[in-house]
Design a protein around this motif. Structure first.
Motif, PDB file in Angstrom:
ATOM      1  N   THR A   8       0.669  -1.223   0.165  1.00  0.00           N
ATOM      2  CA  THR A   8       0.209  -0.025   0.325  1.00  0.00           C
ATOM      3  C   THR A   8       0.341   1.253   0.121  1.00  0.00           C
ATOM      4  O   THR A   8       0.498   2.097  -0.562  1.00  0.00           O
ATOM      5  N   MET A  62      -3.073  -0.195  -5.377  1.00  0.00           N
ATOM      6  CA  MET A  62      -3.526   0.827  -4.157  1.00  0.00           C
ATOM      7  C   MET A  62      -4.967   0.710  -3.259  1.00  0.00           C
ATOM      8  O   MET A  62      -5.116  -0.301  -2.092  1.00  0.00           O
ATOM      9  N   MET A  79      -5.067  -2.146   0.350  1.00  0.00           N
ATOM     10  CA  MET A  79      -5.243  -1.301   1.591  1.00  0.00           C
ATOM     11  C   MET A  79      -6.258  -1.998   2.148  1.00  0.00           C
ATOM     12  O   MET A  79      -6.616  -1.951   3.023  1.00  0.00           O
TER      13      MET A  79
END
Length: 395
Positions: free
Chosen positions: A85, A122, A126
């Protein structure tokens, strides 16, 4: 004599460094995407893009994201979700600036592909990090994390309104937001980058980089697809709809996505209580019907105020369904949480990024109101598929 059990008070979530780091990641991811979405009319005007051409460019963004999903899922397992992330966040900020520096349509398409790939990578990483933090804290926080994405998107859209009012070019606007947003988020994320070590592969079978949901999880993915297509379309087409159909100026057009994001934040912050009270199936049904009503109001609106009410209702309707999808995937009886979340994310976020170009193609053929009507039908599909989000017999 009191019969109450003396139990220690639960530690506030914001006291946990890992929780704050994940919040920062979700906020930054939504913020940078909202910044881009708020200036789409500027790019459309600068390059003289037709709705079909804009649709093709957004398809490039979608292609970058969909290509990245399986790779990001595999790399998150091998590097650790937190580290992956942080790496994506570092690269995502300059990718936003690259959009504003593109001198022509072809290079803009290439920049959008890269931007989509980093946004998607991402996003997958995440969510994996968020699931691990949620498990460690033993508290339902996924809805709050997704609320922070919406808050970030709303702030990004609001920055577009201010940038247009101040006469800032997209390049100046994007550079300022990338520096400020990136620095603030990484300040919280960097210290926690090693908090989720890579999972050792104890199986003799090599880990698959690409996986799609199957069985009941496929139906869960279809719920995600129905909602995420609409959520992606709100980001990329709400401003264009208000400008072209309702007839407002560019600055006012940015308020549509801001209204959508603001109500989504508020609803997600209370999403845990709603699910606890009504259960995931009933919440999904009511949410889908609310989204349908909001889209109907937007389609028939003849003023900015009425249209904003519609966008606000759409935000309420879409708000908690995606967090419920991820919670259901994490509790799948057939797959471990990591692969299950990655497979559903591939379908769900693929829909988020495929939605805008599909809306563009339909709009070119039949007009924007018809393409938004398609999104209303998809909201009803989520209503019909709501039972697949049941977590247990008591739900």
């Amino acid at each position: 004599m009191s019969t109450q059990t003396n139990r220690p008070r639960a530690r506030p979530l914001w006291h946990d460094a890992g929780w704050r780091a994940v919040v920062a990641g979700f906020t930054l991811n939504g913020f940078l995407f909202g910044v881009w979405a708020s200036r789409i009319p500027s790019f459309k005007a600068e390059f003289g893009l037709s709705q079909a051409t804009l649709g093709f460019l957004l398809l490039g963004l979608a292609g970058g994201a969909i290509t990245s999903f399986p790779l990001a899922g595999g790399l998150s397992e091998r590097l650790g979700a937190a580290r992956m992330t942080v790496l994506c966040a570092i690269l995502y900020c300059p990718a936003l600036v690259a959009l504003a520096l593109a001198p022509g349509v072809l290079l803009l398409g290439a920049a959008l592909f890269l931007f989509g790939a980093l946004h998607g990578s991402m996003d997958v990483a995440m969510n994996g990090w968020a699931a691990k933090v949620e498990t460690r804290l033993a508290r339902s926080t996924m809805s709050i994390f997704h609320a922070m994405f919406s808050l970030g998107a709303g702030l990004g859209a609001g920055s577009g309104y201010l940038a247009v009012r101040l006469g800032l070019s997209p390049s100046v606007h994007f550079l300022a937001m990338a520096v400020v947003g990136g620095a603030a988020a990484l300040w919280l994320m960097w210290p926690e980058r090693d908090s989720t070590p890579p999972r050792p592969n104890t199986s003799s079978t090599p880990q698959k980089l690409f996986m799609l949901p199957h069985g009941t999880l496929l139906l869960v993915g279809l719920v995600a697809l129905s909602i995420s297509m609409g959520e992606g379309a709100m980001a990329d087409w709400s401003a264009v709809f208000l400008e072209r159909v309702v007839g407002v100026d560019e600055a006012q057009a940015a308020l549509g996505y801001a209204a959508f994001s603001a109500t989504m934040v508020l609803t997600r912050l209370s999403g845990g209580l709603l699910v606890q009270w009504l259960g995931p199936v009933m919440v999904t049904r009511l949410s889908g019907l609310t989204a349908f009503l909001g889209l109907a109001i937007v389609i028939t609106a003849h003023s900015l105020s009425v249209a904003l009410i519609g966008f606000a209702l759409v935000g309420i309707g879409y708000a908690v369904i995606m967090p419920l999808v991820f919670s259901r995937a994490a509790n799948d009886p057939d797959l471990p949480p990591g692969p299950a979340i990655a497979s559903v994310a591939t379908v769900g976020y693929g829909g988020m990024l495929l939605g805008p170009p599909v809306v563009g193609f339909v709009a070119q053929l039949a007009g924007l109101p018809v393409s938004f009507g398609m999104l209303a039908v998809l909201a009803l599909c989520a209503v019909g598929l709501a039972p697949v989000l049941r977590l247990g017999p008591s739900d």
